[in-house]
Design a protein around this motif. Sequence first.
Motif, PDB file in Angstrom:
ATOM      1  N   LEU A  52       0.866  -1.176   0.000  1.00  0.00           N
ATOM      2  CA  LEU A  52       0.000   0.000   0.000  1.00  0.00           C
ATOM      3  C   LEU A  52       0.902   1.224   0.000  1.00  0.00           C
ATOM      4  O   LEU A  52       1.883   1.284   0.754  1.00  0.00           O
ATOM      5  CB  LEU A  52      -0.884  -0.004   1.248  1.00  0.00           C
ATOM      6  CG  LEU A  52      -1.974   1.066   1.348  1.00  0.00           C
ATOM      7  CD1 LEU A  52      -3.079   0.803   0.326  1.00  0.00           C
ATOM      8  CD2 LEU A  52      -2.566   1.092   2.762  1.00  0.00           C
ATOM      9  N   ALA A  53       0.596   2.190  -0.863  1.00  0.00           N
ATOM     10  CA  ALA A  53       1.450   3.375  -0.982  1.00  0.00           C
ATOM     11  C   ALA A  53       0.604   4.641  -1.000  1.00  0.00           C
ATOM     12  O   ALA A  53      -0.466   4.683  -1.607  1.00  0.00           O
ATOM     13  CB  ALA A  53       2.292   3.299  -2.255  1.00  0.00           C
ATOM     14  N   ARG A  54       1.101   5.675  -0.327  1.00  0.00           N
ATOM     15  CA  ARG A  54       0.441   6.982  -0.307  1.00  0.00           C
ATOM     16  C   ARG A  54       1.390   8.041  -0.862  1.00  0.00           C
ATOM     17  O   ARG A  54       2.588   8.028  -0.560  1.00  0.00           O
ATOM     18  CB  ARG A  54       0.022   7.340   1.115  1.00  0.00           C
ATOM     19  CG  ARG A  54      -1.107   6.475   1.651  1.00  0.00           C
ATOM     20  CD  ARG A  54      -1.397   6.770   3.103  1.00  0.00           C
ATOM     21  NE  ARG A  54      -2.482   5.925   3.601  1.00  0.00           N
ATOM     22  CZ  ARG A  54      -2.814   5.804   4.889  1.00  0.00           C
ATOM     23  NH1 ARG A  54      -2.119   6.491   5.811  1.00  0.00           N
ATOM     24  NH2 ARG A  54      -3.810   5.023   5.254  1.00  0.00           N
ATOM     25  N   PHE A  55       0.830   8.922  -1.666  1.00  0.00           N
ATOM     26  CA  PHE A  55       1.597   9.985  -2.306  1.00  0.00           C
ATOM     27  C   PHE A  55       0.927  11.325  -2.075  1.00  0.00           C
ATOM     28  O   PHE A  55      -0.312  11.424  -2.050  1.00  0.00           O
ATOM     29  CB  PHE A  55       1.676   9.765  -3.824  1.00  0.00           C
ATOM     30  CG  PHE A  55       2.501   8.588  -4.263  1.00  0.00           C
ATOM     31  CD1 PHE A  55       3.807   8.757  -4.691  1.00  0.00           C
ATOM     32  CD2 PHE A  55       1.958   7.306  -4.272  1.00  0.00           C
ATOM     33  CE1 PHE A  55       4.563   7.681  -5.117  1.00  0.00           C
ATOM     34  CE2 PHE A  55       2.706   6.225  -4.687  1.00  0.00           C
ATOM     35  CZ  PHE A  55       4.009   6.405  -5.113  1.00  0.00           C
ATOM     36  N   THR A  56       1.746  12.353  -1.951  1.00  0.00           N
ATOM     37  CA  THR A  56       1.273  13.733  -1.953  1.00  0.00           C
ATOM     38  C   THR A  56       2.259  14.571  -2.752  1.00  0.00           C
ATOM     39  O   THR A  56       3.472  14.477  -2.538  1.00  0.00           O
ATOM     40  CB  THR A  56       1.159  14.300  -0.530  1.00  0.00           C
ATOM     41  OG1 THR A  56       0.189  13.542   0.206  1.00  0.00           O
ATOM     42  CG2 THR A  56       0.727  15.764  -0.559  1.00  0.00           C
ATOM     43  N   ALA A  57       1.727  15.352  -3.685  1.00  0.00           N
ATOM     44  CA  ALA A  57       2.555  16.278  -4.460  1.00  0.00           C
ATOM     45  C   ALA A  57       1.979  17.679  -4.305  1.00  0.00           C
ATOM     46  O   ALA A  57       0.761  17.877  -4.393  1.00  0.00           O
ATOM     47  CB  ALA A  57       2.587  15.884  -5.922  1.00  0.00           C
ATOM     48  N   ARG A  58       2.851  18.644  -4.065  1.00  0.00           N
ATOM     49  CA  ARG A  58       2.448  20.044  -3.952  1.00  0.00           C
ATOM     50  C   ARG A  58       2.963  20.786  -5.173  1.00  0.00           C
ATOM     51  O   ARG A  58       4.147  20.722  -5.501  1.00  0.00           O
ATOM     52  CB  ARG A  58       2.985  20.641  -2.656  1.00  0.00           C
ATOM     53  CG  ARG A  58       2.411  19.961  -1.406  1.00  0.00           C
ATOM     54  CD  ARG A  58       3.069  20.437  -0.113  1.00  0.00           C
ATOM     55  NE  ARG A  58       2.460  19.797   1.049  1.00  0.00           N
ATOM     56  CZ  ARG A  58       2.820  18.604   1.521  1.00  0.00           C
ATOM     57  NH1 ARG A  58       3.790  17.938   0.924  1.00  0.00           N
ATOM     58  NH2 ARG A  58       2.208  18.090   2.567  1.00  0.00           N
ATOM     59  N   LEU A  59       2.053  21.489  -5.848  1.00  0.00           N
ATOM     60  CA  LEU A  59       2.376  22.151  -7.104  1.00  0.00           C
ATOM     61  C   LEU A  59       2.282  23.668  -6.962  1.00  0.00           C
ATOM     62  O   LEU A  59       1.487  24.189  -6.166  1.00  0.00           O
ATOM     63  CB  LEU A  59       1.401  21.713  -8.211  1.00  0.00           C
ATOM     64  CG  LEU A  59       1.113  20.203  -8.355  1.00  0.00           C
ATOM     65  CD1 LEU A  59       0.180  19.968  -9.527  1.00  0.00           C
ATOM     66  CD2 LEU A  59       2.391  19.417  -8.512  1.00  0.00           C
ATOM     67  N   ASP A  60       3.078  24.367  -7.771  1.00  0.00           N
ATOM     68  CA  ASP A  60       2.947  25.818  -7.801  1.00  0.00           C
ATOM     69  C   ASP A  60       1.917  26.210  -8.861  1.00  0.00           C
ATOM     70  O   ASP A  60       1.284  25.348  -9.493  1.00  0.00           O
ATOM     71  CB  ASP A  60       4.303  26.494  -8.042  1.00  0.00           C
ATOM     72  CG  ASP A  60       4.918  26.153  -9.394  1.00  0.00           C
ATOM     73  OD1 ASP A  60       4.197  25.663 -10.289  1.00  0.00           O
ATOM     74  OD2 ASP A  60       6.132  26.387  -9.568  1.00  0.00           O
TER      75      ASP A  60
END
Length: 773
Positions: free
Chosen positions: A500-508
């Motif tokens: 199980l994998a969790r991702f978070t990406a923050r974009l400008d």
Amino acid sequence: MRDDADGKPVVEKRGRPDAAPSRTRRRFLLGGLLGSGALLVGWGVQPPRQRLHTAEPLPVEQGAVALNGWVALNPDGSVSVVVPRSEMGQGVHTALPMLVAEELDMPLEAVRIAAAPIDKIFGNLTVLRENLPFHPDQRGNVKDGAQWMLSKIGRELGIMFTGGSTSVKDAWLPMREAGAVARAMLVEAAATDWKLPAAQLRTEDGFVIGRDGRRASYASLAARAAEVGAGIDASDVKLKEPRAFRLIGKAAPRRDTPAKVDGSALFGIDARVPGMLYAALKMSPTIGGTVASFDAASVKAMPGVTGVVDISSALGARAGAGAGVAVVARSWWQAKSAAAALPVAWNAGEGATLSSEAIFAGFAAALDKESGYTYFEAGTQDVANVAKTVSAEYRAPFLAHAAMEPVNCTAQVADGKVRLWASTQVPSIAVDVAAKVAGVAREDVAIEVMLLGGGFGRRLEGDMVAQAVAVAMQTAGRPVQLVWTREDDTTHDVYRPAALARFTARLDASGSILAWDNKSASGAIGHQYFPRNLGLPGIGPDKTTAEGEYDMQYEIANQRIAHVIVDSAVPLGYWRSVGHSHNAFFKEAFLDEVAHAAGQDPVSYRRALLAEHPRHLAVLDKAVAAAGPVPAGRAHGVALHQSFGSIVAQVAEVSVEGTDIRVHRVVCAIDCGIVVNPNIVAQQMEGAVVFGLSAALAGEITIADGRVQQTNYGDYPVLRMDRAPTVETIIVPSAEPPEGVGEPGVPPIAPAVASAVFQLTGQRLRSLPLRLA
């Protein structure tokens, strides 16, 4: 013969500046090596021992002359080359002899395959070295020193291991050196007899040739070469430059194909020994179950039955085999019929409560409360100017190996000696397992390694060897062939871990990635494999849990990749491409989501993240260009992934009809360094795509009440011929040393297909196998 043929470690810096590893990882690596006692004063700075000569003289046929531990010349003019890696369809019986033949200046058709004796010079140094969790971009003393140390440890362990896409990579130097040394010995012999300087002689097609036209065949010089050339070592010869290659890089037909076509090829299951008995099994239906009792008398009167043996004590913890009882008979069908009828009472044990749902719930809970081990960290997650945040959760199931040849092993125990006939990826481990079970010395075990009808990591295990030897100890010296049914194989595998994998990406505001955060959870293969097969502790971080995530090629300034190990009651094992098999899907599929959230084309988005990775960019561009325009009613999905040193980009051409996902064509570009045989590279990419698609579209092992629910190809299907896509392979030229080929074609296919499905349906599939509602 000197003991320092490999020289001293060289600190090499090239390309990008050193990527700074986290202090946590550096501390772990150095602390682990120091704690193991490896960094002993004096020993640690010495080079690994030589890999040219075996401890005992190389066994040869009558009249043949061994020039080193790899090469023997035969009276008929042919050369026997030791191939210490198992042939399981990946082409090592063709590629590895090419390395020797190239440096020896011998026609490939004059090369015979010789079986490898159990000797430490044939150990796989590369597979151990590459278990270190370094980022591919990292350079410097820490990485060089750790790899140097693991090479030395690998040389001392001498584990004969076929896996990790390392066969050519590990053999690239020692087998070429063996050929070059043998050639130098032959030249020295001719120079001595002809009283000419060796510099005035050349070699070609199995002959030494003088400037004055004199010619001598290698066979005629063999005995003299062994006498006058004995002092020549690998450090005394110069290997060919790639521009001088005449065999390496050229397409050559597979040497194992004719025998497989005419049926004369012998796999493990084909072993036939005079007086042989057969054994079939009844194993615990629940994971971790044990034998409470069984009624041997009820089946001993059945046709052909000669005995019933409890083999539970022969196996280590968390082996795929588990506890069970073997029935021995004069034919395998008689043994199977009696095993099916044998009454056995089982202790279900704690595993009776296991279920897939509970396992994934455990992963989720671990991700909620544990920080895990950080494999790679750069910059900070505390970033400003965030315009958009993208988060997603992905999951992958347990997978079985499902090789065409069922698990089997033939063993004989007589007069304090053990003989094995086995299709194994680890002959040295098989010998150790047999010696331990039979209570004999290692040198009292002989093994004949047969062809493998598929390995994929399953035959890295010793459970079938332990079972066969335990049974053979009860048959009064008669050999026994143990064969699992397909149902045994599917329900008692060592499975690819679920994850199980969790991702978070923050974009400008422009859609660029400011920060990337990835944390996953799964069991750890190494925590089980090392104790049960090597007798080593299974502790600490396991690189395979996070490979394909922490070592990604994309240039993101702020990133953190961590993993939480959740101890697994389910037996775990190495599966073709290991952690990359699911982590590539997680990483590439989430990057597609990020590109979509940024309002950008996923291919263009990747290109922007590869400015300082020209090799990756070239592979991506080659695949996309070759794929061409998308046919009406279909979509192209793209994925790029580096694994086992090789860079692979795939473009999957997909259609969807209702809930049916159909892959019609796959364009696969690969940069795997110098190519030994382009035919084999193409074949491996084709096989990898089919293998990967089987898992991507249908592969799933589920557990309920402690039992594996799938039993055979009917409910654990592999891709059928009529569903197999056209696969086009593009090999990107490279001057780098060879990298892995057998596994890197598997990881990109699932995310490439998922990307195309999203374009066609708008559904984002975040779980494997890929299924439309």
